[in-house]
Design a protein around this motif. Structure first.
Motif, short mmCIF file in Angstrom:
data_model
loop_
_atom_site.label_atom_id
_atom_site.label_comp_id
_atom_site.label_asym_id
_atom_site.label_seq_id
_atom_site.Cartn_x
_atom_site.Cartn_y
_atom_site.Cartn_z
N PHE A 71 28.22 -14.91 -64.21
CA PHE A 71 27.14 -16.25 -63.89
C PHE A 71 27.37 -16.87 -65.25
O PHE A 71 26.99 -16.02 -65.75
N ASP A 72 27.84 -17.91 -65.33
CA ASP A 72 27.64 -18.90 -67.11
C ASP A 72 27.72 -20.03 -66.26
O ASP A 72 28.37 -20.30 -65.46
N ASN A 73 27.77 -21.09 -67.65
CA ASN A 73 27.32 -22.52 -67.69
C ASN A 73 28.20 -23.16 -68.98
O ASN A 73 29.08 -22.49 -69.73
N ALA A 74 28.51 -24.46 -68.61
CA ALA A 74 28.52 -25.35 -69.25
C ALA A 74 28.26 -26.67 -69.79
O ALA A 74 27.96 -26.89 -68.36
N VAL A 75 28.12 -27.07 -70.76
CA VAL A 75 27.77 -27.62 -70.45
C VAL A 75 28.60 -29.51 -71.01
O VAL A 75 29.59 -29.36 -72.12
N PHE A 76 28.40 -30.12 -70.67
CA PHE A 76 29.06 -31.80 -70.84
C PHE A 76 29.13 -32.99 -71.20
O PHE A 76 28.39 -33.65 -70.42
N GLU A 77 28.33 -32.35 -72.17
CA GLU A 77 27.60 -33.24 -72.89
C GLU A 77 28.29 -35.30 -73.08
O GLU A 77 27.17 -35.59 -72.50
N GLU A 78 29.15 -35.41 -73.48
CA GLU A 78 29.67 -36.55 -73.05
C GLU A 78 29.73 -37.76 -71.84
O GLU A 78 29.43 -38.36 -71.63
N GLU A 81 26.69 -33.97 -67.62
CA GLU A 81 27.47 -32.99 -66.70
C GLU A 81 27.18 -31.44 -67.11
O GLU A 81 27.43 -31.04 -68.25
N ALA A 82 27.27 -30.66 -66.13
CA ALA A 82 27.28 -29.08 -66.64
C ALA A 82 28.25 -28.96 -65.49
O ALA A 82 28.64 -28.64 -64.41
N GLY A 83 28.90 -27.83 -66.06
CA GLY A 83 29.46 -26.75 -65.04
C GLY A 83 28.92 -24.93 -64.69
O GLY A 83 28.40 -24.34 -65.65
N ILE A 84 29.20 -25.27 -63.84
CA ILE A 84 28.85 -23.70 -63.42
C ILE A 84 29.98 -23.22 -62.85
O ILE A 84 30.73 -23.07 -61.56
N GLY A 85 29.84 -21.23 -62.94
CA GLY A 85 31.15 -20.78 -62.56
C GLY A 85 30.27 -19.26 -62.23
O GLY A 85 29.69 -18.36 -63.27
N VAL A 86 30.61 -18.65 -61.42
CA VAL A 86 30.21 -17.07 -60.73
C VAL A 86 31.69 -16.67 -60.36
O VAL A 86 32.87 -17.30 -59.64
N ILE A 87 31.63 -15.62 -60.69
CA ILE A 87 33.08 -14.68 -60.47
C ILE A 87 33.13 -12.93 -59.38
O ILE A 87 31.53 -12.76 -60.20
N VAL A 109 19.59 -26.37 -71.90
CA VAL A 109 20.62 -25.59 -71.53
C VAL A 109 20.17 -23.88 -70.71
O VAL A 109 20.92 -23.96 -69.89
N GLU A 110 19.19 -23.24 -70.63
CA GLU A 110 18.11 -22.71 -69.79
C GLU A 110 17.61 -22.65 -68.66
O GLU A 110 18.34 -22.36 -67.84
N THR A 111 17.74 -24.35 -68.82
CA THR A 111 17.53 -24.62 -66.58
C THR A 111 19.26 -24.41 -66.21
O THR A 111 19.15 -23.89 -65.15
N VAL A 112 20.25 -24.52 -67.12
CA VAL A 112 21.31 -24.58 -66.86
C VAL A 112 21.98 -23.51 -66.17
O VAL A 112 22.54 -22.40 -65.09
N GLU A 113 21.26 -22.36 -67.42
CA GLU A 113 21.93 -21.20 -66.82
C GLU A 113 21.38 -20.41 -65.92
O GLU A 113 21.71 -19.47 -65.01
N LEU A 114 19.86 -21.27 -65.54
CA LEU A 114 18.86 -20.52 -64.32
C LEU A 114 19.54 -20.81 -62.93
O LEU A 114 19.63 -20.48 -61.60
N LEU A 115 20.00 -22.17 -62.67
CA LEU A 115 20.91 -23.02 -61.86
C LEU A 115 22.13 -21.77 -60.98
O LEU A 115 22.27 -22.26 -60.22
N ALA A 116 22.75 -21.51 -62.32
CA ALA A 116 24.06 -20.61 -62.02
C ALA A 116 23.66 -19.12 -62.20
O ALA A 116 24.01 -18.49 -60.71
N ALA A 117 22.26 -18.75 -62.29
CA ALA A 117 22.60 -17.38 -61.57
C ALA A 117 21.83 -18.16 -60.17
O ALA A 117 22.39 -16.80 -59.88
#
Length: 201
Positions: A71-78, A81-87, A109-117
Motif C-alpha cells: 500500500f502507498d499514498n500520493a498527495v495532490f496539493e493543488e 486531495e490524496a490518492g491511495i494505492g493497494v495491490i 502525510v502520516e494520516t494518509v499513509e495510515l488510511l492507506a494501510a
C-alpha cells in the motif's frame, strides 16, 4: 511497470462500472485501451531525469498460502486531495486485486499513509483472504502498527482502528520496505488522481 499498474487500474474501473450497469469496453480490448490511456497521459508529462540504475531491487513473493499486500499514498496539493494505492499478490506473484482511490487530503502525510494501510486491510477482508503480509514505505507508520504505539497521538484512533480490523485475519504482519520496492502501489496511488473522490474514514 506503469503499463501493468494502468491496466490493473483500468480493470478495477471497468468492474465498478459494471456494478452500476454502466457501459464498458470488452475485456479483450482492455489491454489496448490501457496502453492508449497511458500513452496519452505520458505525452503531457515532462520527461523524467534518468538516475543511476539501482541494484538488488526486487519485490519478493510471500510463502505458499500467504498473500502480500502493498500500500502507498500520493498527495495532490493543488487540489487538496490524496490518492491511495493497494495491490495484493499471491505466492506466485500473481495479482489478486488492486485498488486506486482518491480521498480528501487529511491534515498530514502520516494520516494518509495510515488510511492507506487501513484500506489495504479492509480490501483483504472484503476479498475473504485470511493470511497477509502488509508492506508500506513509511517507517513511522509501520512501526506504529507493529508496536501499537502512538495511541494517544492525533493519529492514535487510526492506529487502533487498523489493528482492530487486521485482528480479524488468521495471520498478518506489517513490514517496512523501501520506496523502490513499493513502486506499483505508489503508481496506483498516483493514478487515483484520475478517479472519482471517495470520502474514507
Amino acid at each position: 511497470m506503469e503499463l501493468f499498474a494502468t491496466t490493473a487500474w483500468y480493470i478495477w474501473c471497468r468492474r465498478n462500472k459494471m456494478r452500476v450497469s454502466e457501459p464498458v469496453v470488452p475485456m479483450s480490448s482492455v489491454a489496448g485501451e490501457a496502453y492508449q490511456y497511458l500513452a496519452t497521459y505520458q505525452s503531457g508529462q515532462p520527461r523524467p531525469v534518468r538516475l543511476a540504475k539501482r541494484k538488488n531491487i526486487k519485490w519478493k513473493p510471500p510463502s505458499t498460502g500467504m498473500y502480500k499486500t502493498n500500500f502507498d499514498n500520493a498527495v495532490f496539493e493543488e487540489s487538496g486531495e490524496a490518492g491511495i494505492g493497494v495491490i495484493i499478490r499471491n505466492s506466485r506473484g500473481k495479482v489478486m486485486a488492486s485498488l486506486a482511490e482518491k480521498i480528501l487530503k487529511p491534515s498530514s502525510v502520516e494520516t494518509v499513509e495510515l488510511l492507506a494501510a487501513r484500506r489495504a486491510v479492509i480490501l483483504v477482508q472484503e476479498l475473504g483472504f485470511k493470511n497477509s503480509i502488509f508492506e508500506g514505505d513509511s517507517e513511522t507508520v509501520i512501526n506504529s502498527l507493529r508496536n501499537g504505539d502512538r495511541l494517544k497521538s492525533f493519529i492514535g484512533h487510526l492506529v487502533q482502528d487498523t489493528l482492530s480490523d487486521v485482528n480479524s485475519l488468521r495471520s498478518w504482519s506489517f513490514f517496512h520496505i523501501g520506496r523502490q520496492d513499493n513502486a506499483v502501489a505508489h503508481v496506483l496511488a498516483k493514478r487515483a488522481r484520475l478517479s472519482f473522490i471517495l470520502i474514507f474514514g
